[in-house]
Design an enzyme around this catalytic site. Structure first.
Site, PDB file in Angstrom:
ATOM      1  CE  LYS A 134      -3.438   2.430   2.707  1.00 29.91           C
ATOM      2  NZ  LYS A 134      -4.461   2.353   3.758  1.00 29.91           N
ATOM      3  CD  GLU A 144       5.989  -3.761   3.646  1.00 36.48           C
ATOM      4  OE1 GLU A 144       5.175  -4.342   4.393  1.00 36.48           O
ATOM      5  OE2 GLU A 144       6.766  -2.883   4.050  1.00 36.48           O
ATOM      6  CB  SER A 166     -11.366   7.605  -3.075  1.00 38.59           C
ATOM      7  OG  SER A 166     -10.120   8.022  -2.545  1.00 38.59           O
ATOM      8  CE  LYS A 183      -6.044   2.040  -0.305  1.00 42.85           C
ATOM      9  NZ  LYS A 183      -6.336   2.196   1.074  1.00 42.85           N
ATOM     10  NE  ARG A 219      -3.387   7.720   5.946  1.00 47.49           N
ATOM     11  CZ  ARG A 219      -4.017   8.278   6.975  1.00 47.49           C
ATOM     12  NH1 ARG A 219      -3.412   8.386   8.145  1.00 47.49           N
ATOM     13  NH2 ARG A 219      -5.237   8.733   6.836  1.00 47.49           N
ATOM     14  NE  ARG A 235      -5.754   9.965   3.669  1.00 42.67           N
ATOM     15  CZ  ARG A 235      -4.482  10.018   3.343  1.00 42.67           C
ATOM     16  NH1 ARG A 235      -3.903  11.191   3.143  1.00 42.67           N
ATOM     17  NH2 ARG A 235      -3.780   8.918   3.215  1.00 42.67           N
ATOM     18  CE1 TYR A 286     -15.129   3.726  -2.269  1.00 38.04           C
ATOM     19  CE2 TYR A 286     -13.210   4.002  -3.690  1.00 38.04           C
ATOM     20  CZ  TYR A 286     -13.761   3.886  -2.429  1.00 38.04           C
ATOM     21  OH  TYR A 286     -12.946   3.920  -1.326  1.00 38.04           O
TER      22      TYR A 286
HETATM   23  C1  PBG Z   1      -7.026   3.257   5.720  1.00 35.14           C
HETATM   24  C2  PBG Z   1      -7.545   3.226   4.342  1.00 35.14           C
HETATM   25  C3  PBG Z   1      -7.439   4.240   3.383  1.00 35.14           C
HETATM   26  C4  PBG Z   1      -8.086   3.777   2.242  1.00 35.14           C
HETATM   27  C5  PBG Z   1      -8.565   2.500   2.523  1.00 35.14           C
HETATM   28  N1  PBG Z   1      -8.194   2.172   3.822  1.00 35.14           N
HETATM   29  C6  PBG Z   1      -6.874   5.607   3.509  1.00 35.14           C
HETATM   30  C7  PBG Z   1      -5.447   5.796   3.763  1.00 35.14           C
HETATM   31  O1  PBG Z   1      -4.659   4.872   3.863  1.00 35.14           O
HETATM   32  O2  PBG Z   1      -5.051   6.942   3.882  1.00 35.14           O
HETATM   33  C8  PBG Z   1      -8.233   4.533   0.966  1.00 35.14           C
HETATM   34  C9  PBG Z   1      -9.250   4.023   0.009  1.00 35.14           C
HETATM   35  C10 PBG Z   1      -9.562   4.950  -1.115  1.00 35.14           C
HETATM   36  O3  PBG Z   1      -8.905   5.973  -1.333  1.00 35.14           O
HETATM   37  O4  PBG Z   1     -10.529   4.646  -1.819  1.00 35.14           O
HETATM   38  N2  PBG Z   1      -8.009   2.870   6.653  1.00 35.14           N
END
Ligand code: PBG
Length: 316
Positions: A186, A226, A267, A241, A209, A196, A306
């Site tokens: 990720k 990982e 997203s 991701k 992050r 967010r 989505y």
């Molecule tokens: C963390 C999490 C995130 C997403 C899924 N799980 C946000 C992040 O890591 O900052 C993002 C999913 C998306 O953007 O559709 N709980």
């Protein structure tokens, strides 16, 4: 002839619909940066998931938006927390025909917005996420989610050792059959912006992050480390991701492992598609299929998107 020889098939049975459920609201709330996606009430979530099941979608990934956030994200493991209550609803409604997945993290639930607990004051540049203290919290979340009816828990916080800690917590609480879908590779991506908004999450002090999510300058070498760590700790499925900017990582992971591989069309990827289509600059339906197919072609077995409902309706 093209259909006959096509190498890649896109099928509703391989899509997972990410869904948001928010505590303390009476009406679903639209999310401006995710057109067509809402924060559900408990009731509207039940209805949506019933409809998705009828449309042939086989899995959902739940995210909760709590009313109260605190320093450790206790809403994430509270048996009365919004995701736990919703999992109970969904397990009763569709638990025999839908795979119920729960995102396992605390960023939606912490008042500082990080994916783990902190070792100092929020916003202080010397404060870090306390990896090992976070593992204990993740174990509690996993047990609460499994107890509530989750078939799959999906740790997304990128803490070292999270899969092992969660597996141990689940097994010792009698949930040996609950599966783990690990968000293994990720990246610290700018493409999570609309998410967010969806979960009302902002990092206090404007941090990021990057201390726990991966650097996009790093490719399969780090990603495979990982992934292997998660498999060694008991992950049943792994995830890459975001998806489209990381097709090389998806392909490399596919070539290296035999477990089911998921990719998250996140997203920001969805928002870019919707925005360009709304301007008439691209054809939504063509590009949506092209993007989802590319993710499968790269090697993903499962795509979180989505677009799941749109796809299911368009191909019903
Ligand atoms: C963390 C999490 C995130 C997403 C899924 N799980 C946000 C992040 O890591 O900052 C993002 C999913 C998306 O953007 O559709 N709980």
């Amino acid at each position: 002839m093209r259909d006959l020889v096509a190498e890649t098939q896109l099928d509703v049975r391989h899509l997972v619909a990410p869904l948001f459920v928010r505590e303390g609201i009476d009406e679903p709330q639209p999310i401006a940066s995710l057109p067509g996606v809402v924060q559900h009430t408990r009731a509207s979530l039940r209805e949506e998931v019933r409809q998705l099941a009828d449309l042939g979608v086989r899995a959902v990934m739940l995210f909760g938006v709590p009313t109260i956030k605190d320093s450790i994200g206790s809403g994430a493991f509270d048996p009365e927390g919004i995701v736990q209550l919703s999992l109970q609803d969904l397990a009763a409604d569709v638990g025999d025909r839908m795979v119920l997945m729960a995102d396992l993290c605390v960023d939606e639930y912490t008042d500082h917005g990080h994916c783990g607990v902190l070792d100092g004051p929020a916003g202080d540049p010397h404060t870090s996420v306390d990896n090992d203290a976070t593992l204990e919290i993740y174990g509690r979340i996993a047990v609460a989610q499994a107890q509530a009816g989750a078939h799959v828990v999906a740790p997304s916080g990128m803490m070292d050792g999270q899969v092992g800690a969660i597996r141990a917590a689940l097994d010792s609480a009698g949930h040996a059959n609950t599966a783990i879908l690990a968000y293994s590779a990720k990246y610290a991506s700018g493409l999570y912006g609309p998410f967010r908004d969806a979960v009302d999450c902002a990092i206090v002090g404007g941090g990021d992050r990057k201390a726990y999510q991966q650097d996009w300058r790093n490719g399969a070498r780090e990603a495979l480390l990982e992934v292997q760590a998660d498999l060694d700790q008991g992950a049943d499925m792994v995830m890459v991701k975001p998806a489209l900017a990381y097709l090389d990582i998806i392909a490399a992971v596919r070539a290296a492992v035999t477990v089911p591989l998921a990719a998250y069309h996140v997203s920001g990827e969805y928002a870019m598609l919707k925005a360009a289509a709304a301007n008439g600059w691209i054809d939504h339906d063509v590009v949506a299929i092209e993007h989802l197919t590319a993710i499968k072609r790269a090697g993903a077995d499962i795509v979180l998107t989505y677009l799941a409902r749109w796809f299911a309706e368009a191909h019903a």
